[in-house]
Motif scaffolding. Structure first.
Motif, PDB file in Angstrom:
ATOM      1  N   PHE A 181       2.529  14.262  -4.174  1.00  0.00           N
ATOM      2  CA  PHE A 181       1.904  14.851  -2.960  1.00  0.00           C
ATOM      3  C   PHE A 181       3.173  15.411  -2.325  1.00  0.00           C
ATOM      4  CE2 PHE A 181       2.498  10.384  -1.787  1.00  0.00           C
ATOM      5  CZ  PHE A 181       2.916  10.469  -0.592  1.00  0.00           C
ATOM      6  N   ILE A 230      13.483   8.253   3.714  1.00  0.00           N
ATOM      7  CA  ILE A 230      13.483   7.787   5.124  1.00  0.00           C
ATOM      8  C   ILE A 230      13.156   6.387   5.332  1.00  0.00           C
ATOM      9  CG2 ILE A 230      12.583   7.995   7.511  1.00  0.00           C
ATOM     10  CD1 ILE A 230      11.828  11.003   6.776  1.00  0.00           C
ATOM     11  N   TYR A 256       0.953   8.565  -6.822  1.00  0.00           N
ATOM     12  CA  TYR A 256       0.383   9.703  -6.258  1.00  0.00           C
ATOM     13  C   TYR A 256       1.375  10.657  -6.142  1.00  0.00           C
ATOM     14  CZ  TYR A 256      -3.863   7.138  -5.166  1.00  0.00           C
ATOM     15  OH  TYR A 256      -4.795   6.148  -5.273  1.00  0.00           O
ATOM     16  N   TYR A 290       2.797   1.672  -3.268  1.00  0.00           N
ATOM     17  CA  TYR A 290       1.951   1.776  -4.341  1.00  0.00           C
ATOM     18  C   TYR A 290       1.662   3.434  -4.343  1.00  0.00           C
ATOM     19  CZ  TYR A 290      -2.752   1.929  -6.610  1.00  0.00           C
ATOM     20  OH  TYR A 290      -3.622   2.200  -7.716  1.00  0.00           O
ATOM     21  N   ALA A 291       1.323   3.804  -3.210  1.00  0.00           N
ATOM     22  CA  ALA A 291       1.086   5.342  -2.898  1.00  0.00           C
ATOM     23  C   ALA A 291       2.076   6.067  -3.403  1.00  0.00           C
ATOM     24  CB  ALA A 291       0.528   5.680  -1.488  1.00  0.00           C
ATOM     25  N   LEU A 292       3.356   5.683  -3.038  1.00  0.00           N
ATOM     26  CA  LEU A 292       4.663   6.430  -3.393  1.00  0.00           C
ATOM     27  C   LEU A 292       4.550   6.442  -4.805  1.00  0.00           C
ATOM     28  CD1 LEU A 292       6.936   5.570  -0.454  1.00  0.00           C
ATOM     29  CD2 LEU A 292       5.844   7.679  -0.526  1.00  0.00           C
ATOM     30  N   MET A 351       0.754  -1.266   0.037  1.00  0.00           N
ATOM     31  CA  MET A 351      -0.157  -0.002   0.094  1.00  0.00           C
ATOM     32  C   MET A 351       0.767   1.231  -0.098  1.00  0.00           C
ATOM     33  SD  MET A 351      -3.136  -0.975   2.416  1.00  0.00           S
ATOM     34  CE  MET A 351      -2.542  -0.423   3.872  1.00  0.00           C
ATOM     35  N   CYS A 352       1.872   1.249   0.791  1.00  0.00           N
ATOM     36  CA  CYS A 352       2.564   2.249   0.931  1.00  0.00           C
ATOM     37  C   CYS A 352       3.552   2.725  -0.392  1.00  0.00           C
ATOM     38  CB  CYS A 352       3.600   2.255   2.381  1.00  0.00           C
ATOM     39  SG  CYS A 352       4.628   3.632   2.372  1.00  0.00           S
ATOM     40  N   GLU A 398     -10.636   5.089  -4.946  1.00  0.00           N
ATOM     41  CA  GLU A 398      -9.039   4.809  -5.009  1.00  0.00           C
ATOM     42  C   GLU A 398      -8.776   3.572  -4.431  1.00  0.00           C
ATOM     43  OE1 GLU A 398      -6.846   6.774  -6.681  1.00  0.00           O
ATOM     44  OE2 GLU A 398      -8.805   8.163  -6.933  1.00  0.00           O
ATOM     45  N   ILE A 442       9.521  11.141   2.498  1.00  0.00           N
ATOM     46  CA  ILE A 442       9.045   9.670   2.925  1.00  0.00           C
ATOM     47  C   ILE A 442       9.857   8.621   2.390  1.00  0.00           C
ATOM     48  CG2 ILE A 442       6.954   8.126   3.187  1.00  0.00           C
ATOM     49  CD1 ILE A 442       5.232  10.485   3.461  1.00  0.00           C
TER      50      ILE A 442
END
Lengths: 274, 287
Positions: free
Chosen positions: A97, A106, A95, A90-92, A87-88, A175, A103
């Motif tokens: 932002f 890190i 998307y 994929y979002a990175l 999930m993380c 989404e 993020i």
């Protein structure tokens, strides 16, 4: 003729990799007296059944409990951990932002932090909450997999087209629903790879349970076998149990590899190339 | 747009929270702990934690056995990592060369040891090395593989045995990803298999080799399961044999502040070595 040398090299290497496992199989099939008196690389009277029932009966079946613990620790952590990392990542990947790269960097630097350097401070933190020596003290830290986020991001970028996501949006799919119904399918080979890496890492993690757990009932099988092996000098009959237990402990992972191997080759490659 | 924000939170927050709790917090906590020390009033007085500045680090830097253990794992790594990755590269190139039949079988056979957890592999090899239990008595009777001189290399063999197949697969996968057209020019120029491997294949899989090297460096500095297990097979392995074993035995005393300082130094050393390696290889690549 040209094939002879390469085949000889591969053959010799095969012996190197497989003889120790063959030896373990043979050793676990022997009775205690035959273990030292018979040909080490060939079977004597076949007592694997006896050894197994002794192993499973010893101290009220604590070994089975360990195996079960390992399956829950590793299977559970790998499944949940893969989902969270996917999930993380994929979002990175999908998307834009503010703070996205921060993020990612890190998390990426988390890959370089040795897991063993975390074990001791984790113990100290958990002991402030009186939560050491619990299932959660080993399970929760095992959920985090920064390398999984890295792989998921690379693979989501490569395999989930933006056009498809736009089309899903036009069709009115939310989404989150799009992620679970479409994107996870496209990312499936990568998810299998992340799952396997994570599974092996948790299965092999030794210091965290060693530091966290005092109660035998909570041990994963690796820690259990380790604790038996340290007692072999005082209790010699444990030796056959250690050998038989070692053989049994390998079986689940070998099965997992055989079942999943056709999925994960591609994902492994895409992670390594970038 | 609002739906996207919600989705983002849903996707990122769970991982971010766990990462903060179980990665960032422990690191910060270890750093904080390492700056404190325990003081007692008299020998049996109540222990209190007081700020100690860099006291613990001073102890770390003057701790002979700890630096000996660092030297030991560095020596281990300088020998074991190139041997392991060299073998992995050779096997991957052979698999890819078309000269080997039964590729599926070899791929699987070489990978099987990776399914054996480090602790279990060490227990198994411990038996194989023990003079009176080993099937290789010809070897174990002429060399004491568990002696102070050899036990480090006996452990190196265990690590190599477990990880060669895994590294081979990573390199092999990236060999498979090279498009066939790349080889055509070489073929026209009359390059043989070895020439093609050296001038085309190896440079193209360099990123995979760098990746596996970094992971191996991290792994080497973290050596724990093998020495911990070998302690019950060989008296040559002390409780401070590797840095991680030192951390563990220091925390078992217990001296958490000193152990935290060891952890911080170890984590820093790992990061510095990995970064330095990446930098050196990147500079080589720019030329």
């Amino acid at each position: 003729m040209k094939r002879l040398a390469p085949m000889a090299v591969m053959g010799a290497a095969t012996l190197y990799f497989l003889i120790p496992i063959w030896w373990l199989l043979v050793a676990a099939s022997k009775s205690r007296s035959q273990f030292t008196n018979t040909e080490p690389l060939w079977f004597a009277d076949f007592s694997l059944g006896d050894n197994l029932s002794e192993l499973f009966a010893y101290r009220d079946g604590v070994f089975l409990r360990w195996m079960l613990n390992s399956v829950v620790y590793t299977g559970g952590a790998a499944l949940l951990g893969t989902l969270l990392a996917a999930m993380c990542g994929y979002a990175l990947a999908k998307y834009r932002f503010p703070g996205r790269e921060a993020i990612f960097n890190i998390v990426l630097s988390g890959v370089l932090v040795p897991a063993t350097a975390l074990a001791l401070p984790l113990f100290l933190i958990f002991s402030q909450f009186q939560a050491t020596n619990t299932f959660w003290s080993v399970f929760l830290p095992s959920l985090v997999n920064p390398f999984g986020v890295y792989l998921a991001r690379i693979y989501a970028t490569a395999s989930v087209p933006d056009e498809l996501l736009e089309a899903a949006r036009l069709d009115g799919s939310g989404e989150i629903r799009t992620f679970f119904t479409i994107s996870t399918k496209l990312m499936f080979p990568a998810l299998v790879t992340i799952f396997l890496f994570h599974f092996v890492a948790v299965w092999n993690n030794f210091l965290l349970p060693l530091i966290m757990l005092g109660e035998e009932k909570l041990f994963p099988v690796t820690l259990g076998l380790y604790s038996w092996n340290t007692q072999v000098n005082q209790i010699p009959e444990l030796r056959m149990l250690v050998l038989t237990g070692a053989l049994v402990s390998i079986v689940p992972l070998v099965i997992a590899f055989l079942l999943l191997q056709r999925f994960w080759r591609n994902g492994l490659g895409s992670g390594a190339i970038k | 747009m609002k739906g996207k924000g919600k989705a983002l939170t849903f996707f990122i927050l769970p991982f971010a929270l766990l990462f903060a709790a179980f990665y960032l917090a422990p690191i910060l906590y270890a750093i904080k702990q390492s700056l404190y020390k325990v003081e007692r009033k008299g020998t049996f007085g109540k222990a209190t934690e007081v700020f100690g500045g860099f006291d613990q680090y001073q102890r770390v830097f003057s701790d002979g056995p700890f630096w000996e253990s660092i030297g030991r794992v560095l020596l281990f790594g300088i020998v074991q990592v190139p041997v392991m990755l060299g073998l992995a590269l050779i096997f991957a190139l052979l698999l890819d060369s078309g000269l080997v039949k039964g590729r599926r079988f070899f791929r699987l056979a070489f990978f099987v040891p990776y399914a054996v957890p480090g602790v279990v592999a060490a227990i198994m090899w411990g038996f194989l090395y023990s003079p009176n239990l080993s099937p290789f008595t010809a070897v174990t009777s002429s060399f004491d593989l568990l002696s102070a001189d050899l036990v480090l290399w006996s452990m190196a063999n265990v690590v190599t045995w477990v990880y060669v197949g895994y590294n081979m697969l990573i390199i092999y996968s990236s060999l498979l990803a090279i498009p066939q057209e790349v080889y055509e020019a070489a073929k026209i120029d009359g390059a043989g298999a070895i020439r093609t491997a050296w001038s085309i294949k190896i440079p193209l899989v360099m990123p995979a080799i760098v990746l596996t090297t970094v992971f191996s460096i991290i792994g080497t500095l973290q050596l724990l399961a093998e020495p911990a297990v070998f302690r019950s097979f060989s008296s040559a392995v002390t409780s401070t044999y590797t840095p991680n074993l030192t951390v563990y035995s220091t925390s078992a005393i217990p001296n958490f502040n000193l152990a935290a300082a060891f952890s911080v130094v170890l984590a820093l050393a790992t990061c510095v070595l990995s970064f330095a390696f990446l930098k050196v290889t990147q500079r080589g690549g720019d030329k």
